[in-house]
Scaffold this active site. Structure first.
Site, PDB file in Angstrom:
ATOM      1  N   ASP A  47      -7.430  10.643   3.561  1.00 55.19           N
ATOM      2  CA  ASP A  47      -8.003  11.625   4.180  1.00 55.19           C
ATOM      3  C   ASP A  47      -9.479  11.489   4.135  1.00 55.19           C
ATOM      4  O   ASP A  47      -9.963  10.348   4.165  1.00 55.19           O
ATOM      5  CB  ASP A  47      -7.696  12.815   3.069  1.00 55.19           C
ATOM      6  CG  ASP A  47      -8.106  12.711   1.677  1.00 55.19           C
ATOM      7  OD1 ASP A  47      -7.751  13.365   0.636  1.00 55.19           O
ATOM      8  OD2 ASP A  47      -8.862  11.670   1.495  1.00 55.19           O
ATOM      9  N   HIS A  60      -4.001   0.507  -1.836  1.00 55.38           N
ATOM     10  CA  HIS A  60      -5.074   0.246  -2.819  1.00 55.38           C
ATOM     11  C   HIS A  60      -4.618  -0.546  -4.064  1.00 55.38           C
ATOM     12  O   HIS A  60      -3.618  -0.456  -4.546  1.00 55.38           O
ATOM     13  CB  HIS A  60      -5.760   1.684  -3.372  1.00 55.38           C
ATOM     14  CG  HIS A  60      -7.135   1.411  -4.129  1.00 55.38           C
ATOM     15  ND1 HIS A  60      -8.218   1.116  -3.685  1.00 55.38           N
ATOM     16  CD2 HIS A  60      -6.941   1.425  -5.539  1.00 55.38           C
ATOM     17  CE1 HIS A  60      -9.049   0.745  -4.926  1.00 55.38           C
ATOM     18  NE2 HIS A  60      -8.252   1.185  -6.024  1.00 55.38           N
ATOM     19  N   ASN A  63      -2.954   3.716   3.330  1.00 59.40           N
ATOM     20  CA  ASN A  63      -3.810   2.416   2.781  1.00 59.40           C
ATOM     21  C   ASN A  63      -3.109   2.025   1.641  1.00 59.40           C
ATOM     22  O   ASN A  63      -2.457   2.634   0.976  1.00 59.40           O
ATOM     23  CB  ASN A  63      -5.276   3.146   2.670  1.00 59.40           C
ATOM     24  CG  ASN A  63      -6.209   2.049   1.962  1.00 59.40           C
ATOM     25  OD1 ASN A  63      -6.197   1.085   2.566  1.00 59.40           O
ATOM     26  ND2 ASN A  63      -6.716   2.621   0.577  1.00 59.40           N
ATOM     27  N   GLY A  80      -5.298 -11.171   5.314  1.00 56.59           N
ATOM     28  CA  GLY A  80      -4.171 -10.409   6.006  1.00 56.59           C
ATOM     29  C   GLY A  80      -2.930 -10.583   5.467  1.00 56.59           C
ATOM     30  O   GLY A  80      -1.860 -10.820   5.926  1.00 56.59           O
ATOM     31  N   ASN A 101      -1.496  -8.650   3.573  1.00 55.67           N
ATOM     32  CA  ASN A 101      -0.580  -7.530   3.724  1.00 55.67           C
ATOM     33  C   ASN A 101       0.017  -7.306   4.989  1.00 55.67           C
ATOM     34  O   ASN A 101       1.110  -6.899   5.185  1.00 55.67           O
ATOM     35  CB  ASN A 101      -1.516  -6.113   3.303  1.00 55.67           C
ATOM     36  CG  ASN A 101      -1.567  -5.897   1.941  1.00 55.67           C
ATOM     37  OD1 ASN A 101      -0.562  -5.373   1.025  1.00 55.67           O
ATOM     38  ND2 ASN A 101      -2.685  -6.351   1.139  1.00 55.67           N
ATOM     39  N   MET A 127     -11.634  -3.112   5.262  1.00 58.26           N
ATOM     40  CA  MET A 127     -12.884  -2.589   4.403  1.00 58.26           C
ATOM     41  C   MET A 127     -13.746  -1.691   5.331  1.00 58.26           C
ATOM     42  O   MET A 127     -14.852  -1.457   4.922  1.00 58.26           O
ATOM     43  CB  MET A 127     -13.691  -3.879   4.173  1.00 58.26           C
ATOM     44  CG  MET A 127     -12.755  -4.808   3.409  1.00 58.26           C
ATOM     45  SD  MET A 127     -12.303  -4.195   1.987  1.00 58.26           S
ATOM     46  CE  MET A 127     -13.646  -4.262   0.638  1.00 58.26           C
ATOM     47  N   ARG A 178     -24.648   2.177  14.260  1.00 53.39           N
ATOM     48  CA  ARG A 178     -23.377   2.490  13.634  1.00 53.39           C
ATOM     49  C   ARG A 178     -22.430   3.451  14.228  1.00 53.39           C
ATOM     50  O   ARG A 178     -21.165   3.316  14.485  1.00 53.39           O
ATOM     51  CB  ARG A 178     -23.639   3.291  12.225  1.00 53.39           C
ATOM     52  CG  ARG A 178     -22.430   3.465  11.469  1.00 53.39           C
ATOM     53  CD  ARG A 178     -21.764   2.409  10.731  1.00 53.39           C
ATOM     54  NE  ARG A 178     -20.256   2.409  10.064  1.00 53.39           N
ATOM     55  CZ  ARG A 178     -19.376   1.625   9.628  1.00 53.39           C
ATOM     56  NH1 ARG A 178     -19.999   0.498   9.671  1.00 53.39           N
ATOM     57  NH2 ARG A 178     -18.085   2.059   9.271  1.00 53.39           N
ATOM     58  N   GLY A 191     -12.001  11.440   2.074  1.00 50.94           N
ATOM     59  CA  GLY A 191     -12.310  11.067   0.919  1.00 50.94           C
ATOM     60  C   GLY A 191     -12.323   9.728   0.733  1.00 50.94           C
ATOM     61  O   GLY A 191     -11.718   8.916   1.621  1.00 50.94           O
ATOM     62  N   ASP A 230     -10.021   6.825  -1.051  1.00 50.31           N
ATOM     63  CA  ASP A 230      -8.830   6.637  -1.793  1.00 50.31           C
ATOM     64  C   ASP A 230      -8.500   8.133  -2.553  1.00 50.31           C
ATOM     65  O   ASP A 230      -7.925   8.021  -3.820  1.00 50.31           O
ATOM     66  CB  ASP A 230      -9.144   5.374  -3.150  1.00 50.31           C
ATOM     67  CG  ASP A 230      -9.606   4.370  -2.557  1.00 50.31           C
ATOM     68  OD1 ASP A 230     -10.369   3.780  -3.108  1.00 50.31           O
ATOM     69  OD2 ASP A 230      -9.102   3.915  -1.327  1.00 50.31           O
TER      70      ASP A 230
HETATM   71  C1  GRF Z   1      -6.099  -6.707  -1.387  1.00 49.77           C
HETATM   72  O1  GRF Z   1      -6.256  -6.748  -2.551  1.00 49.77           O
HETATM   73  C2  GRF Z   1      -5.815  -5.333  -0.745  1.00 49.77           C
HETATM   74  O2  GRF Z   1      -5.118  -4.440  -1.823  1.00 49.77           O
HETATM   75  C3  GRF Z   1      -7.343  -4.869  -0.470  1.00 49.77           C
HETATM   76  O3  GRF Z   1      -7.871  -5.925   0.149  1.00 49.77           O
HETATM   77  C4  GRF Z   1      -7.287  -7.258  -0.415  1.00 49.77           C
HETATM   78  C5  GRF Z   1      -6.849  -8.289   0.653  1.00 49.77           C
HETATM   79  O4  GRF Z   1      -6.027  -7.818   1.362  1.00 49.77           O
HETATM   80  N1  GRF Z   1      -7.161  -3.471   0.289  1.00 49.77           N
HETATM   81  P1  GRF Z   1      -5.324  -8.687   2.582  1.00 49.77           P
HETATM   82  O5  GRF Z   1      -5.022 -10.069   1.936  1.00 49.77           O
HETATM   83  O6  GRF Z   1      -6.566  -8.836   3.616  1.00 49.77           O
HETATM   84  O7  GRF Z   1      -4.244  -7.948   3.083  1.00 49.77           O
END
Ligand code: GRF
Length: 212
Positions: free
Chosen positions: A147, A110, A108, A12, A14, A91, A66, A149, A151
């Protein structure tokens, strides 16, 4: 006020960058209303709870199929009433119905300069392992709309980061987070909240913005 639902799976950092940017005023006119994780052990959930933000876990392990998980995941997102959905270290392969329902309202982060080191299998530390293996001098991060796809959606912002001698995947990941991810994700949210971001086909136009 833009209502944000942030989708997470891990530490977390971000999400924390978004929360800090709201506190500091680097993100104006937006608030994190709900955090949703597919991983019950995600520290991102703790970060939300410490701020009294509704933190929801929808784990695939709790469902018989799923499809059942995807239905519950989408229901939790819809219930949160988002204006913008932010994948912050998320993820989960999003349900197709969700991407359609929230077209150009999911972003997102990346950890590479798309179209480099992206697509199926390119996530987390593996991205940086591949960048080091290839010997690139510059990598970075990308914020893009999601979208159908992997990334492949329209790019909003990117920020370059230099690779240094002796970098390990862990050192490089940390630098990309600190010098790119944690800056451009909040900036993209602020621009969207200000109504300055417009998707035109596969491209994104940002009003009154000078790149670099
Ligand atoms: C980060 O490298 C982010 O770019 C990728 O997952 C990693 C962990 O992100 N998508 P966070 O610390 O859980 O925000």
């Amino acid at each position: 006020m833009l209502r944000l639902t942030v989708l997470v799976s891990g530490g977390g950092t971000n999400l924390q960058a978004i929360l800090d940017a709201i506190d500091s005023g680097r993100i104006r006119d937006a608030q994190v209303c709900t955090v949703i994780s597919n991983n019950p052990g995600a520290y991102a959930l703790e970060r939300a709870k410490s701020r009294n933000i509704p933190a929801v876990c929808v784990s695939p392990r709790s469902f018989p199929s799923r499809k059942a998980f995807e239905d519950a995941y989408l229901a939790a997102v819809r219930e949160s009433g988002p204006d913008l959905i932010v994948l912050a270290g998320c993820m989960v392969v999003l349900p197709e119905q969700m991407v359609r329902l929230y077209e150009n309202r999911i972003i997102n982060i990346h950890p590479a300069l798309i179209p480099s080191f992206c697509g199926t299998g390119y996530h987390g530390l593996h991205v940086h392992e591949e960048a080091l293996k290839r010997g690139v001098r510059v990598t970075g991060a990308t914020v893009h709309f999601v979208d159908s796809g992997t990334d492949t959606g329209p790019i909003i912002l990117q920020k370059a980061v230099c690779v240094q001698e002796g970098d390990t995947p862990e050192i490089l990941q940390r630098r990309v987070m600190e010098q790119a991810e944690w800056l451009i994700l909040p900036e993209a949210i602020d621009l969207i909240a200000a109504g300055r971001v417009h998707v035109e086909g596969r491209k994104v136009h940002i009003d009154d913005y000078s790149f670099g």
